[in-house]
Design an enzyme around this catalytic site. Structure first.
Site, PDB file in Angstrom:
ATOM      1  N   PRO B 121      16.584 -63.618 -33.512  1.00 24.21           N
ATOM      2  CA  PRO B 121      15.545 -63.634 -32.478  1.00 24.21           C
ATOM      3  C   PRO B 121      14.482 -62.597 -32.882  1.00 24.21           C
ATOM      4  O   PRO B 121      14.803 -61.412 -33.043  1.00 24.21           O
ATOM      5  CB  PRO B 121      16.308 -63.222 -31.221  1.00 24.21           C
ATOM      6  CG  PRO B 121      17.732 -63.637 -31.498  1.00 24.21           C
ATOM      7  CD  PRO B 121      17.912 -63.368 -32.968  1.00 24.21           C
ATOM      8  N   HIS B 268       8.772 -72.233 -45.829  1.00 25.07           N
ATOM      9  CA  HIS B 268       9.326 -71.406 -44.749  1.00 25.07           C
ATOM     10  C   HIS B 268      10.483 -72.110 -44.053  1.00 25.07           C
ATOM     11  O   HIS B 268      11.560 -71.549 -43.890  1.00 25.07           O
ATOM     12  CB  HIS B 268       8.218 -71.068 -43.743  1.00 25.07           C
ATOM     13  CG  HIS B 268       8.598 -69.980 -42.789  1.00 25.07           C
ATOM     14  ND1 HIS B 268       9.591 -70.124 -41.848  1.00 25.07           N
ATOM     15  CD2 HIS B 268       8.126 -68.727 -42.634  1.00 25.07           C
ATOM     16  CE1 HIS B 268       9.693 -69.013 -41.155  1.00 25.07           C
ATOM     17  NE2 HIS B 268       8.826 -68.143 -41.613  1.00 25.07           N
ATOM     18  N   SER B 389      13.188 -43.778  -9.378  1.00 20.90           N
ATOM     19  CA  SER B 389      13.651 -44.869  -8.515  1.00 20.90           C
ATOM     20  C   SER B 389      15.039 -45.336  -8.925  1.00 20.90           C
ATOM     21  O   SER B 389      15.883 -45.636  -8.092  1.00 20.90           O
ATOM     22  CB  SER B 389      12.687 -46.064  -8.604  1.00 20.90           C
ATOM     23  OG  SER B 389      11.434 -45.738  -8.073  1.00 20.90           O
ATOM     24  N   GLU B 416      10.587 -52.604 -20.833  1.00 17.81           N
ATOM     25  CA  GLU B 416      11.980 -52.980 -20.606  1.00 17.81           C
ATOM     26  C   GLU B 416      12.607 -53.622 -21.842  1.00 17.81           C
ATOM     27  O   GLU B 416      13.748 -53.319 -22.209  1.00 17.81           O
ATOM     28  CB  GLU B 416      12.089 -53.942 -19.421  1.00 17.81           C
ATOM     29  CG  GLU B 416      11.602 -53.376 -18.096  1.00 17.81           C
ATOM     30  CD  GLU B 416      10.091 -53.496 -17.912  1.00 17.81           C
ATOM     31  OE1 GLU B 416       9.430 -54.107 -18.777  1.00 17.81           O
ATOM     32  OE2 GLU B 416       9.576 -52.967 -16.904  1.00 17.81           O
ATOM     33  N   ASP B 475       8.465 -54.643  -1.375  1.00 18.10           N
ATOM     34  CA  ASP B 475       7.844 -55.038  -2.641  1.00 18.10           C
ATOM     35  C   ASP B 475       7.799 -56.555  -2.825  1.00 18.10           C
ATOM     36  O   ASP B 475       7.021 -57.066  -3.625  1.00 18.10           O
ATOM     37  CB  ASP B 475       8.541 -54.368  -3.834  1.00 18.10           C
ATOM     38  CG  ASP B 475       7.958 -52.983  -4.137  1.00 18.10           C
ATOM     39  OD1 ASP B 475       6.829 -52.708  -3.673  1.00 18.10           O
ATOM     40  OD2 ASP B 475       8.619 -52.193  -4.818  1.00 18.10           O
TER      41      ASP B 475
END
Lengths: 670, 670
Positions: B121, B268, B389, B416, B475
């Site tokens: 990945p 490729h 938080s 993240e 939120d």
């Protein structure tokens, strides 16, 4: 803690920025409220410069505005209120972050007219804005004429440090530079503060230099707190650079105006407190009651109502002339604006018979895409550098590029997340645009945040996800989805479709196009699959249906349920079991969501409660199959990671075979 | 199509690059094989320059090598083979991409000793490498002494155009620049070709300029095909720059050596074909049989075996001396190298009673983290700009920064995905390092690709995921997870834990630390929760257990199952039902995976088959609960997106209340 609210106001041409109010009745909202004060000047400049009609938020040629730093949504709500949008009245402002209000905690396009896209998850808004700007550039190239510039708007976006740090924004901005989206104007609110404190602790790159490397024009406004002239000049400069998007870095002070808390992280994540709000009001010389908009401010902003109405009227006249002169293009464009599909479009979908050659559903998907592109002028899309694997090229069109923006093949590069977010922008730009995007199914993991936002914001994006199981073979477990099918079946407001052959692939596209308010994921095979007896477009529309049955009275001895590439295995096992005298029904459960939406009677007719001998076969997680198998059924699937080997070998080793289905069936016969 | 394989070889000091072989027996592998030929020179230079011991791939102070462009894994396998690793023998090369081979289609650390991390990945490998380099810098700063540089290695990585386009690589590289990871040396194989053709169609940014903006040192080697001297010189230059990571852009020709197909995208994604392989062999003057390694090549590479053994021996002596002189640090470091936990560490976990104050599990999590950091020297981690938080700060430590790398609080910024991938690198660097990382639970969507790779590559990462439901309140839906709990429960080899209070939070940490070969996700509440009667660390270790029961003989009238913040609701409903004379059992199902691993007897003792009156309550998707509820049970949950409002209001509107449980119970009583 006191509720804190700020909004920009203006006195004639003399700008000012002042906190609006405190409202003790809203205390409960205070704790998580975060308003990027520094953005006030930027936002005000945008909304005052922009061309839009507050009384018709959907006027097609409006400038688009995106608050990528969505946590500061009160800024946007306040601006919409000042500009005269009916969606945000004073009582809506007062209901900030309350149940069923028009002013939720982050901007939501499906709640508040005037909000273009749903932001909050950082980095999404800027990537959506790239999609909005792409849509404008594409439509302008297709429809504008030398004597009729019918599509011509800017896309403005404000992003903060958080958006800049997210990878998705770099992906999308790299593409924006590559595509030369000259009418995209992005403001980077450079206030040095994020939730964890000074950005120095984690973010010391040279942002403007990075954007220059990405092919953008960049500007730096050093006094963003009240440098209105500089911001307006920067907008003018940005407009003058037509072949590149522009990033305007605006250095601001968070909490500007607060005598004791400005420039501190405590302003980012929590409220100022009553005392400090009072001090700020005094500091800024703002004597008015909470929510009061002074007359001079009101009158200055109210010109948007008349100006906007005039703009739209003028454009409507222009469009009327365009339609007369350019009849064909006018009709097409009208459809893109309204979202109405050309009548009979679905007749273009290919039809297959069991005699049609076996083929991979990814190839069948390409047949559908190419057939649909001819009848659906809004179909536009591409792949994240896997066009020749995902089979997504529209053969009659070229590549959308900087100098060929009228074309409909998008080349996203290896940027799945950016691709997804850009497609959300395209879908939300025009009701009639139907973006599709593609990668290997497993790599939905890279773009899941954008897919979820498509579902939430009701954006019709079609996800063409090929290589949908261990059937891809040698690439191995990093490339083989296992839990993905199920994980999307449980995501709200999205259709997960796993067609088994040509007719089901066509059906999946029909469903995807017709579902205007929800996205669809098509899981497609790399490997060849036969055209099965009994499959149909109509079956797909019901989500689950019987493709073959030799029982009487709705009472088969066993029900075999398959999806996608394993429906063939179920059908084969059924043939063998029938030879042995059993009454077997084979069900294709191509979309769980659609099946659940059918009437109880229909569901019972497909899956009779009395028949508890049930087997499912699907090359993915068995988690969740209990729903249709009950306590006695058997799920044949994969509850481990995949493996690198030829596909047939893996199927055999993992027990995804007709023999396994037959053996399991025998264990269920009473 | 013929199977194609290339590998670098060397004749004395005269480098050359030649295709190795064709092998008709391997035809079946050909279609999806992709080897980045241009990387051969880079890879060879790395493996020849690097310090490692082929006979002990786990020698602690080895240089690390990551092939981020993992689809070219045959290059890495061939290099490992030449360098003398026992994990890749000739027969392993011949079993490329076959069932249970040591040479799967992408590099997998859990299959092949010598492979450090699992790649394929795109973008993950470079981000993992940032984690490896971070771990080195951190451990060196903690354990090296003026007279004993016991930790001192480089991290090399090769990445291609695809990796460069992925947002995760920009996130991680921005941090690498910020942290000044001077011993990270990244080669960018700039061959202009990706699967869809020339990178010109989607990737025209100035990569080196971007990296300069990110704070990297950059070099450009213009002739990468056989510019071995230039590559080696670049490595030397990179080593001399100690305060910045280095990107070496190496311009290469894909398919170099192939007279007709070099520099085309067909090299490729697919094999050269027999004819072109033959032409290439002739072009490069390579007369040998397939898989034959000429003697001079063999002898040149074989020095790594003796050199590597000597390096390790020398280091072992050095470490022996270190242990004697720096007793305490020596013991700690030994534990980090072996992965053995200090005995009695789990006693540090806090214990709670029903009288302990109610608290949010995110706060209880911070108590655990801070307690564990004292006894677990390998615990290191942080949040994606939500430390205050997520409650993840280790209070006794400072921030890991460029000039304070001995500290243990990592500040990831709003990145993240990069955070997750970096943590994978940290976990796979040292058996005793225990990285944790944090954000809001919903934003696992941003990092899901890295979480899945942690699960696949058996990396013990602890995910501290707070704000785990609609309980976060205002939120709104963009921030409220719905389908996330279930979506991780079905992901292989990962533990999804949702503790209900202090004891369960402590139990979750105990489980997470003890599971050395799988990552754990802790879903934690923003809102306060009471310390419940009956919860325990031991209960968590079994995944599901009874926290209260007033029935006799394992036959309650009803079973109420709760997790996390809704266990309190189940307990409250039980109290009421018991007052009404019912026999009620309350079960905490804190981890489905752990519960499933218990014996059938234990599971029956908790969830007796005979009791079909069952209700679950969980603030998330009800999808999948049929597993434990059977056909008669009732799942109380949320099958829509969330809403912006105070948490209590949403709970009520969504029907997540004790009243609702009681009503549902009455419908089930016989």
């Amino acid at each position: 803690m006191r509720w804190r609210r700020r909004t920009p106001v203006t006195r004639g041409f003399q700008w000012d920025v002042r906190p609006w109010a405190t409202s003790s009745s809203m205390r409960s909202c205070a704790t998580t409220q975060r308003i990027p004060t520094g953005s006030i000047a930027i936002g005000s400049c945008c909304l005052l410069v922009m061309r839009y009609n507050p009384k018709n938020p959907y006027w097609f040629n409006r400038d688009r505005f995106v608050l990528s730093a969505g946590h500061g949504c009160m800024l946007h709500y306040a601006l919409l209120h000042l500009a005269g949008y009916d969606s945000v009245k004073e009582e809506d402002l007062k209901a900030f972050r309350q149940w069923e209000s028009k002013t939720p905690g982050h901007p939501e396009n499906f709640e508040t007219p005037g909000i273009e896209v749903t932001t909050g998850p950082l980095g999404q808004g800027i990537a959506n804005a790239v999609g909005l700007a792409l849509a404008e550039k594409h439509l302008a190239a297709r429809f504008n004429k030398p004597d009729a510039e019918i599509i011509d708007h800017y896309t403005y976006v404000i992003l903060g440090d958080g958006c800049q740090m997210e990878g998705v924004s770099n992906e999308a901005c790299s593409l924006a530079g590559h595509w030369g989206l000259g009418k995209l104007i992005a403001f980077y609110d450079d206030n040095h503060i994020s939730i964890d404190g000074d950005t120095e602790i984690a973010f010391t790159e040279d942002v403007n230099a990075r954007f220059e490397a990405l092919g953008w024009h960049t500007i730096w406004v050093k006094n963003g707190n009240n440098g209105y002239d500089e911001i307006r000049a920067a907008i003018e400069e940005a407009k003058s650079v037509k072949d590149k998007p522009t990033l305007i870095k605006v250095t601001t002070t968070i909490g500007y105006g607060s005598p004791n808390k400005a420039n501190s992280y405590s302003v980012h994540g929590s409220a100022l407190g009553a005392k400090e709000v009072e001090a700020t009001r005094q500091n800024l010389g703002w004597p008015f009651e909470p929510f009061h908009v002074p007359e001079d401010v009101k009158s200055h902003w109210s010109r948007h109502i008349s100006d906007g109405a005039a703009l739209e009227t003028e454009w409507n006249v222009k469009f009327g002339e365009y339609e007369k002169k350019y009849n064909e293009d006018g009709t097409i464009l009208k459809g893109l604006i309204s979202g109405d599909l050309p009548s009979g479009w679905e007749k273009a979908l290919p039809v297959y018979t069991p005699e049609s050659p076996a083929d991979a559903t990814r190839n069948l998907s390409q047949q559908c895409l190419n057939a649909l592109a001819k009848v659906l002028p809004g179909l536009i899309g591409g792949s994240a550098d896997l066009a020749s694997s995902n089979m997504t090229l529209l053969k009659m069109y070229g590549n959308f590029q900087k100098d060929s923006p009228q074309e409909r093949n998008l080349r996203f590069g290896v940027r799945e997340h950016g691709m997804g977010s850009i497609c959300n922008g395209i879908a939300l730009h025009s009701p009639g645009l139907i973006p599709y995007c593609a990668t290997f199914f497993v790599f939905t993991d890279y773009m899941r945040a954008s897919i979820r936002l498509a579902a939430l914001s009701q954006a019709r994006v079609i996800y063409v996800m090929t290589h949908d199981s261990i059937g891809l073979g040698e690439d191995g477990p990093t490339h083989q989805p296992i839990e993905h099918l199920m994980s999307f079946r449980m995501m709200p407001n999205i259709l997960m479709l796993r067609p088994a052959d040509g007719n089901e692939t066509a059906g999946a596209y029909k469903v995807a196009v017709l579902n205007r308010k929800r996205p669809s994921i098509l899981a497609l095979s790399r490997q060849k699959l036969p055209q099965l007896e009994g499959t149909s477009i109509e079956g797909v529309e019901r989500g689950g249906y019987t493709i073959s049955d030799n029982s009487c009275n709705n009472r088969p001895d066993i029900v075999l349920i398959g999806t996608g590439s394993e429906l063939e295995i179920a059908a084969k096992a059924a043939d063998e079991l029938r030879k042995a005298g059993k009454a077997v029904r084979v069900i294709s459960l191509v979309s769980w969501e659609l099946f659940e939406e059918q009437s109880p009677e229909y569901k019972e007719s497909v899956l009779p409660k009395a028949v508890t001998a049930r087997i499912s076969i699907e090359a993915g997680s068995t988690f969740g199959w209990e729903k249709y198998l009950g306590t006695e059924g058997i799920a044949i699937g994969i509850d481990r990671f995949g493996a690198s080997a030829p596909a047939g070998k893996i199927y055999k080793e993992f027990g995804l075979t007709a023999e396994k289905v037959i053996t399991a069936s025998h264990s269920l016969f009473k």
